[in-house]
Design an enzyme around this catalytic site. Structure first.
Site, short mmCIF file in Angstrom:
data_model
loop_
_atom_site.label_atom_id
_atom_site.label_comp_id
_atom_site.label_asym_id
_atom_site.label_seq_id
_atom_site.Cartn_x
_atom_site.Cartn_y
_atom_site.Cartn_z
CD GLU A 192 -1.16 -2.80 3.15
OE1 GLU A 192 -1.57 -2.50 1.82
OE2 GLU A 192 -1.51 -1.89 4.08
CG ASP A 250 0.20 -7.63 5.27
OD1 ASP A 250 -1.05 -7.15 5.23
OD2 ASP A 250 0.83 -8.36 4.74
CD GLU A 317 -1.22 1.23 8.62
OE1 GLU A 317 -2.57 1.10 7.93
OE2 GLU A 317 -0.21 0.88 7.89
O1 9MR Z 1 -4.69 6.75 4.76
C1 9MR Z 1 -4.31 6.48 3.69
C2 9MR Z 1 -4.84 7.09 2.30
O2 9MR Z 1 -4.88 8.46 2.74
C3 9MR Z 1 -4.05 6.86 0.93
O3 9MR Z 1 -4.99 7.34 0.09
C4 9MR Z 1 -3.90 5.29 0.93
C5 9MR Z 1 -3.14 5.20 -0.36
O4 9MR Z 1 -1.85 5.87 -0.21
O5 9MR Z 1 -3.20 4.93 1.92
C6 9MR Z 1 -3.97 4.99 3.23
O6 9MR Z 1 -3.22 4.41 4.52
C7 9MR Z 1 -2.98 2.91 4.42
C8 9MR Z 1 -1.47 2.71 4.81
O7 9MR Z 1 -0.52 3.62 3.89
C9 9MR Z 1 -1.24 1.10 4.52
N1 9MR Z 1 -2.13 0.38 5.32
C10 9MR Z 1 -3.66 0.57 4.90
C11 9MR Z 1 -3.93 2.26 5.13
C12 9MR Z 1 -5.29 2.40 4.81
O8 9MR Z 1 -5.71 2.04 3.80
#
Ligand code: 9MR
Length: 411
Positions: A192, A250, A317
């Site tokens: 990202e 991303d 994702e």
């Molecule tokens: O699902 C994840 C959530 O539990 C965390 O709090 C957050 C911050 O670390 O990240 C979420 O996962 C993200 C992923 O790492 C990157 N893309 C977006 C995902 C959803 O926010």
């Protein structure tokens, strides 16, 4: 004889009328696999077996995985690839500067003991998921060894990447696949880096305690991205791992044409940079945090553009938000959701040739553990294929069909 022919013709017409309108295979690498009339028993519908050319993964939570029960059973049964939802982020792996924590083997143990094909690493360099010590270095006085803040952050980034890759690529590790290769097959190296306008995330902008800007860009500059990939490739090569796949991950490919274009240009530039004669990037993670109204045309165009890079494409994702309509969810939104799960799987198969597919990973397992489901303890969404009790939703069967059925020409 003539009557038999007429009966056969009649049955044929009825049969055709029951199948999906067009069973045309647009992608030569994709064998036709079936249609809805060939009913498989529910127990035979196992996502990881639906299509030999599409790996199916899930993002998993290391607090839930050790517990026996539906969550763990589903993970073991349906997926051949695992991503750590949070357990391999910087805050988890380097909680204090220079102190790495690799003591949790939950995901590796499940992958090893249940014969899963791989683990996908998530993520080495991100503006979020950072420990506080690193944030402090943005303003703290620099030690004499570092002439600039860029030098300090470069050193933090390179040590993190080198140490984490080396840990999972350790030749002495027991976590190997059947061929004796590390189970960790790939990493989201940079996550990202771009905003929805297609610009580099930069300026600090704290929303709900999270900086939407990038500390990496502010301190190192835009070169941080190619440096991160270079360090990752060098670290893997140093471990003798020539097969690891390195991704730029991303979201927003479907709704922001500007961002899609910036990602395209960025990865094409990264592709030109090599270490030991090998490009520093192998693939693009397209997150696919989409919703029931996301446009199939935009998804199709995004897949075509990303696939035109020649890189691997990971639908990394996937979840499909109901747009937070609140409980009870209407059958209308659940129907749109199931159809969208089928559509995205088919679009992926249709527009990404088998050789470029890294697979489809859903973000989280079921609605109960999805990052989107609860707000202040109240269920506001249900973006996955299992409900909050881990019962299969209609979306499960449509995702399965999206992996399994022949692809209609209309997509
Ligand atoms: O699902 C994840 C959530 O539990 C965390 O709090 C957050 C911050 O670390 O990240 C979420 O996962 C993200 C992923 O790492 C990157 N893309 C977006 C995902 C959803 O926010």
């Amino acid at each position: 004889m003539r009557n038999q022919f007429i009966v056969a013709l009649f049955l044929g017409v009825v049969y055709m009328g029951c199948t999906k309108p067009s069973i045309k295979n647009e992608n030569p690498s994709e064998p036709l696999t079936g249609n809805r009339l060939v009913a498989l028993a529910d127990t035979e519908k196992i996502l990881q077996n639906a299509n030999p050319n599409v790996m199916v993964g899930a993002a998993v939570n290391i607090n839930l995985l050790p517990q026996t029960g539906a969550y763990r059973d589903l993970v073991i049964k349906h997926y051949n690839s695992l991503t750590a939802e949070n357990a391999m982020k910087m805050t988890a792996l380097q909680p204090q500067e220079g102190t790495f924590n690799f003591s949790d083997h939950t995901i590796e143990d499940v992958a090893l003991n249940y014969g899963l094909k791989r683990i996908h690493g998530h993520t080495l360099v991100w503006h979020n998921g950072l420990p506080n010590w690193i944030k402090n270095w943005e303003t703290a006085a620099l030690p004499p060894a570092f002439p600039t803040r860029a030098a300090k952050f470069d050193s933090i980034m390179s040590r993190h990447i080198r140490t984490v890759i080396a840990n999972y690529d350790n030749p002495a590790s027991i976590y190997k696949d059947a061929a004796g290769k590390p189970l960790m097959k790939s990493w989201d190296v940079v996550n990202e880096a771009l905003d929805d306008n297609g610009d580099y995330r930069s300026t600090q902008n704290i929303v709900n305690g999270v900086d939407k800007g990038s500390i990496w860009y502010r301190t190192i500059g835009k070169l941080y991205i190619e440096k991160a990939f270079t360090y990752a490739r060098m670290a893997a090569e140093a471990q003798g791992d020539t097969g690891i796949k390195l991704f730029y991950n991303d979201y927003g490919h479907d709704y922001s044409a500007k961002k899609l274009d910036s990602i395209y240009k960025m990865v094409m530039a990264l592709k030109q940079i090599t270490v030991n004669g090998k490009p520093i990037i192998d693939g693009i993670g397209m997150q696919f945090h989409i919703n029931i109204n996301s446009s199939n045309t935009n998804i199709k165009n995004a897949l075509i553009k990303m696939a035109s890079t020649g890189l691997l494409i990971h639908m990394s994702e996937l979840d499909i938000s109901l747009n937070k309509p609140g409980l009870p969810f209407s059958s209308t939104v659940l129907n749109l959701q199931k159809q969208k799960f089928e559509d995205v799987a088919m679009l992926y198969r249709k527009y990404v040739v088998a050789a470029q597919r890294w697979g489809i990973t859903t973000w989280d397992v079921g609605d109960n553990d999805s990052w989107l489901t609860y707000s202040n303890g109240v269920q506001v969404d249900g973006a996955t294929v299992y409900d909050i009790n881990y019962v299969k939703k209609p979306a499960f069967y449509f995702l399965y069909d999206g992996l399994y059925l022949a692809i209609p020409a209309s997509l």
